[in-house]
Design a protein around this motif. Structure first.
Motif, short mmCIF file in Angstrom:
data_model
loop_
_atom_site.label_atom_id
_atom_site.label_comp_id
_atom_site.label_asym_id
_atom_site.label_seq_id
_atom_site.Cartn_x
_atom_site.Cartn_y
_atom_site.Cartn_z
N SER A 239 0.83 -1.21 0.00
CA SER A 239 0.00 0.00 0.00
C SER A 239 0.86 1.26 0.00
CB SER A 239 -0.97 0.00 1.19
OG SER A 239 -0.27 -0.14 2.40
N GLU A 240 2.03 1.19 0.66
CA GLU A 240 2.95 2.34 0.66
C GLU A 240 3.51 2.58 -0.74
OE1 GLU A 240 3.32 -0.27 2.86
OE2 GLU A 240 2.52 0.72 4.64
N GLU A 241 3.85 1.51 -1.44
CA GLU A 241 4.38 1.64 -2.80
C GLU A 241 3.31 2.17 -3.76
OE1 GLU A 241 7.74 -1.93 -2.64
OE2 GLU A 241 5.64 -2.42 -3.12
N ALA B 215 0.87 4.18 -2.89
CA ALA B 215 0.74 5.61 -2.58
C ALA B 215 1.88 6.40 -3.22
CB ALA B 215 0.72 5.81 -1.07
N GLU B 216 3.11 5.86 -3.16
CA GLU B 216 4.25 6.54 -3.79
C GLU B 216 4.07 6.63 -5.30
OE1 GLU B 216 7.81 4.46 -2.66
OE2 GLU B 216 7.45 4.80 -0.53
N ARG C 158 1.22 6.60 -6.98
CA ARG C 158 0.16 7.58 -7.25
C ARG C 158 0.71 9.01 -7.20
NH1 ARG C 158 -4.95 5.23 -7.14
NH2 ARG C 158 -5.10 3.36 -5.86
N GLN C 159 1.52 9.28 -6.18
CA GLN C 159 2.10 10.61 -6.03
C GLN C 159 3.01 10.95 -7.21
OE1 GLN C 159 4.39 11.17 -2.46
NE2 GLN C 159 4.30 13.39 -2.61
N GLU D 6 0.83 11.61 -10.29
CA GLU D 6 0.11 12.90 -10.18
C GLU D 6 1.03 14.07 -10.50
OE1 GLU D 6 -1.60 13.02 -6.27
OE2 GLU D 6 -3.04 11.43 -6.73
#
Length: 130
Positions: A113-115, A117-118, A120-121, A124
């Motif tokens: 989940s952390e990867e 999120a990274e 996605r960032q 973006e």
């Protein structure tokens, strides 16, 4: 033909050479200037000294590490940007896949989940001025 092993004796598990090269590169990257003997403790699976030394010589021949003499041994340093190297390898594998969409989907499925999120960032902010 069935092969049996004496109690407590198991066949040696071998990892692909590319994986060992990647592990050695990561260990060199984390260690700054490092000798073969120092790398041994950083590579899981208790590889032989000669195996690590051979990998280092190959990485040097490929221009991925530099070396300098330190007495009777060499000390190695990463000669390339590790992130760029890994990203290029990932891109090469993706380029040769017949279904890159499926490969990307499989890749995303195994991310933490952390990867995610990274990623996605990063996506973006892609193309936005910094």
């Amino acid at each position: 033909m069935l092969t049996t092993y004496a109690e407590g004796v198991h066949p040696v598990s071998r990892r692909p050479l590319g994986q060992l090269e990647a592990e050695v590169l990561a260990a060199v990257s984390a260690g700054g200037s490092i000798a073969t003997a120092e790398l041994l403790s950083r590579i899981p699976g208790d590889p032989a000294y000669t195996t690590i030394n051979t990998i280092l010589f190959r990485l040097h021949d490929k221009g991925l590490v530099t070396r300098e003499r330190d007495g009777r041994q060499y000390r190695y340093r990463l000669a390339v940007d590790e992130a760029r190297l890994v990203a290029d390898r990932m891109h090469d594998h993706l380029r040769y896949a017949s279904d890159s969409s499926s490969v990307l989907s499989q890749f995303v499925e195994v991310l933490t989940s952390e990867e995610v999120a990274e990623l996605r960032q990063i996506l973006e902010h892609r193309g936005k001025p910094t």
